[in-house]
Design a protein around this motif. Structure first.
Motif, PDB file in Angstrom:
ATOM      1  N   GLN A 226       0.865  -1.248   0.014  1.00  0.00           N
ATOM      2  CA  GLN A 226      -0.090   0.047  -0.049  1.00  0.00           C
ATOM      3  C   GLN A 226       0.878   1.247   0.063  1.00  0.00           C
ATOM      4  N   TYR A 227       1.106   2.034  -1.034  1.00  0.00           N
ATOM      5  CA  TYR A 227       1.785   3.110  -1.242  1.00  0.00           C
ATOM      6  C   TYR A 227       0.829   4.134  -0.560  1.00  0.00           C
ATOM      7  N   PRO A 228       1.375   5.241  -0.103  1.00  0.00           N
ATOM      8  CA  PRO A 228       0.697   6.390   0.677  1.00  0.00           C
ATOM      9  C   PRO A 228      -0.342   6.975  -0.165  1.00  0.00           C
ATOM     10  N   GLY A 229      -1.361   7.124   0.407  1.00  0.00           N
ATOM     11  CA  GLY A 229      -2.833   7.809  -0.061  1.00  0.00           C
ATOM     12  C   GLY A 229      -3.443   6.792  -1.141  1.00  0.00           C
ATOM     13  N   GLU A 230      -2.896   5.358  -1.329  1.00  0.00           N
ATOM     14  CA  GLU A 230      -3.692   4.441  -2.241  1.00  0.00           C
ATOM     15  C   GLU A 230      -4.015   3.264  -1.653  1.00  0.00           C
ATOM     16  N   GLY A 231      -4.833   2.415  -2.334  1.00  0.00           N
ATOM     17  CA  GLY A 231      -5.179   1.029  -1.831  1.00  0.00           C
ATOM     18  C   GLY A 231      -4.295   0.282  -1.988  1.00  0.00           C
ATOM     19  N   LEU A 232      -4.611  -1.172  -1.711  1.00  0.00           N
ATOM     20  CA  LEU A 232      -3.808  -2.212  -1.548  1.00  0.00           C
ATOM     21  C   LEU A 232      -3.437  -2.868  -3.035  1.00  0.00           C
ATOM     22  N   GLN A 233      -2.210  -2.901  -3.424  1.00  0.00           N
ATOM     23  CA  GLN A 233      -2.022  -3.786  -4.517  1.00  0.00           C
ATOM     24  C   GLN A 233      -1.277  -4.848  -4.545  1.00  0.00           C
ATOM     25  N   LEU A 234      -1.448  -6.138  -5.152  1.00  0.00           N
ATOM     26  CA  LEU A 234      -1.032  -7.563  -5.103  1.00  0.00           C
ATOM     27  C   LEU A 234       0.517  -7.247  -5.478  1.00  0.00           C
ATOM     28  N   LEU A 235       1.384  -7.548  -4.672  1.00  0.00           N
ATOM     29  CA  LEU A 235       2.994  -7.748  -4.922  1.00  0.00           C
ATOM     30  C   LEU A 235       3.285  -8.967  -5.536  1.00  0.00           C
ATOM     31  N   LEU A 236       3.286 -10.272  -4.769  1.00  0.00           N
ATOM     32  CA  LEU A 236       3.217 -11.362  -5.243  1.00  0.00           C
ATOM     33  C   LEU A 236       2.478 -12.393  -4.363  1.00  0.00           C
ATOM     34  N   LYS A 237       2.456 -13.569  -4.780  1.00  0.00           N
ATOM     35  CA  LYS A 237       1.525 -14.726  -4.375  1.00  0.00           C
ATOM     36  C   LYS A 237       2.255 -15.964  -4.593  1.00  0.00           C
ATOM     37  N   ALA A 238       1.999 -17.043  -3.585  1.00  0.00           N
ATOM     38  CA  ALA A 238       2.252 -18.467  -3.864  1.00  0.00           C
ATOM     39  C   ALA A 238       1.125 -19.245  -3.280  1.00  0.00           C
ATOM     40  N   THR A 239       0.977 -20.218  -4.130  1.00  0.00           N
ATOM     41  CA  THR A 239      -0.257 -21.048  -3.880  1.00  0.00           C
ATOM     42  C   THR A 239       0.114 -22.453  -3.195  1.00  0.00           C
TER      43      THR A 239
ATOM     44  N   LEU B  38     -15.064 -18.047  -3.084  1.00  0.00           N
ATOM     45  CA  LEU B  38     -14.565 -16.608  -2.552  1.00  0.00           C
ATOM     46  C   LEU B  38     -13.142 -16.560  -3.745  1.00  0.00           C
ATOM     47  N   GLY B  39     -12.784 -17.372  -4.556  1.00  0.00           N
ATOM     48  CA  GLY B  39     -11.719 -17.091  -5.547  1.00  0.00           C
ATOM     49  C   GLY B  39     -10.459 -16.512  -4.809  1.00  0.00           C
ATOM     50  N   GLU B  40      -9.591 -16.030  -5.337  1.00  0.00           N
ATOM     51  CA  GLU B  40      -8.435 -15.931  -4.773  1.00  0.00           C
ATOM     52  C   GLU B  40      -7.906 -14.402  -4.973  1.00  0.00           C
ATOM     53  N   THR B  41      -7.026 -13.986  -5.923  1.00  0.00           N
ATOM     54  CA  THR B  41      -6.345 -12.279  -5.865  1.00  0.00           C
ATOM     55  C   THR B  41      -7.621 -11.455  -5.694  1.00  0.00           C
ATOM     56  N   GLN B  42      -7.537 -10.525  -4.869  1.00  0.00           N
ATOM     57  CA  GLN B  42      -8.341  -9.383  -4.659  1.00  0.00           C
ATOM     58  C   GLN B  42      -7.956  -8.247  -4.995  1.00  0.00           C
ATOM     59  N   TYR B  43      -8.439  -7.273  -5.694  1.00  0.00           N
ATOM     60  CA  TYR B  43      -8.204  -6.167  -6.208  1.00  0.00           C
ATOM     61  C   TYR B  43      -8.928  -5.153  -5.528  1.00  0.00           C
ATOM     62  N   PHE B  44      -8.103  -4.250  -5.145  1.00  0.00           N
ATOM     63  CA  PHE B  44      -8.496  -3.005  -4.098  1.00  0.00           C
ATOM     64  C   PHE B  44      -8.898  -1.529  -4.793  1.00  0.00           C
ATOM     65  N   GLY B  45      -9.702  -0.950  -4.120  1.00  0.00           N
ATOM     66  CA  GLY B  45      -9.911   0.262  -4.652  1.00  0.00           C
ATOM     67  C   GLY B  45      -8.957   0.929  -3.629  1.00  0.00           C
ATOM     68  N   PRO B  46      -8.934   2.506  -3.943  1.00  0.00           N
ATOM     69  CA  PRO B  46      -8.041   3.517  -3.306  1.00  0.00           C
ATOM     70  C   PRO B  46      -8.637   3.884  -1.863  1.00  0.00           C
ATOM     71  N   GLY B  47      -9.654   3.392  -1.301  1.00  0.00           N
ATOM     72  CA  GLY B  47     -10.232   3.476  -0.010  1.00  0.00           C
ATOM     73  C   GLY B  47     -10.885   4.778   0.121  1.00  0.00           C
TER      74      GLY B  47
END
Lengths: 115, 116
Positions: A38-51, B101-110
């Motif tokens: 989560q960068y300042p002022g923004e929402g969350l972004q997926l960085l990486l994952k492992a299943t 419920l799926g997997e990767t979730q994509y978020f809004g800015p809040g």
């Protein structure tokens, strides 16, 4: 229920330093594991994952390996930049029982990188 | 790219007011979620929906309700806002990939909500 524990922050580093943010989890079965940023002022972004166990997720120079034996998913980067300053969240999606499909987050680690 | 938008970035309301937070996603995702984010607590799930008109309680549903009349839109409603609902609210969406419920979730800015 499932839980995720991250190392306490904040973490302050100089540019080009090595980064490790520890993450351990408690879950039934084989959850999927994620790092969000989560960068300042923004929402969350997926960085990486492992299943699955021993999978390595990687993106933008960041890496994390799914370690079933130690229930860990530590985030690493060999050389951080000022632009990496953000809040990092470790998370999992449950694989069993009432946790199935539910995304559980750690409390977040604030990273600040100085020039 | 997936785009999740939220109706407001900042909102100030008074105690007792009814508050609506809107979320729209443009990727035809089946699943949508509302979280609140508080320092030291990470993100906590309030409600989620895996289909139109369907809703499920998350970990902290008390004081909140939701509405999903269209697939792309998921609304969070604070029936009578209280000061302890001052928080950052994040909406997310995902495909229905694995299970319900799926997997990767994509978020809004809040939306940062302040209740006075």
């Amino acid at each position: 229920g499932d839980s995720v524990t991250q190392m306490e922050g904040p973490v302050t580093l100089s540019e080009e330093a090595f980064l490790t943010i520890n993450c351990t989890y408690t879950a039934t079965g084989y959850p999927s594991l994620f790092w969000y940023v989560q960068y300042p002022g923004e929402g969350l972004q997926l960085l990486l994952k492992a299943t699955k166990a021993d999978d390595k997720g990687s993106n933008k120079g960041f890496e994390a390996t799914y370690r079933k034996e130690t229930t860990s998913f530590h985030l690493e980067k060999g050389s951080v930049q000022v632009s990496d300053s953000a809040v990092y969240f470790c998370a999992l999606i449950g694989a069993g029982g009432t946790s199935y499909g539910k995304l559980t987050f750690g409390q977040g680690t604030i990273l600040t990188v100085h020039p | 790219d997936v785009k999740v938008t939220q109706s407001s970035r900042y909102l100030v309301k008074r105690t007792g007011e009814k508050v609506f937070l809107e979320c729209v996603q443009d990727m035809d995702h089946e699943n949508m979620f509302w979280y609140r984010q508080d320092p030291g607590l990470g993100l906590r799930l309030i409600y989620f929906s895996y289909d139109v008109k369907m809703k499920e309680k998350g970990d902290i549903p008390e004081g909140y309700s939701v509405s999903r009349e269209k697939k792309e839109r998921f609304s969070l409603i604070l029936e009578s806002a209280s000061t302890n609902q001052t928080s950052m609210y994040l909406c997310a969406s995902s495909l229905k990939l694995r299970g319900v419920l799926g997997e990767t979730q994509y978020f809004g800015p809040g939306t940062r909500l302040l209740v006075l």
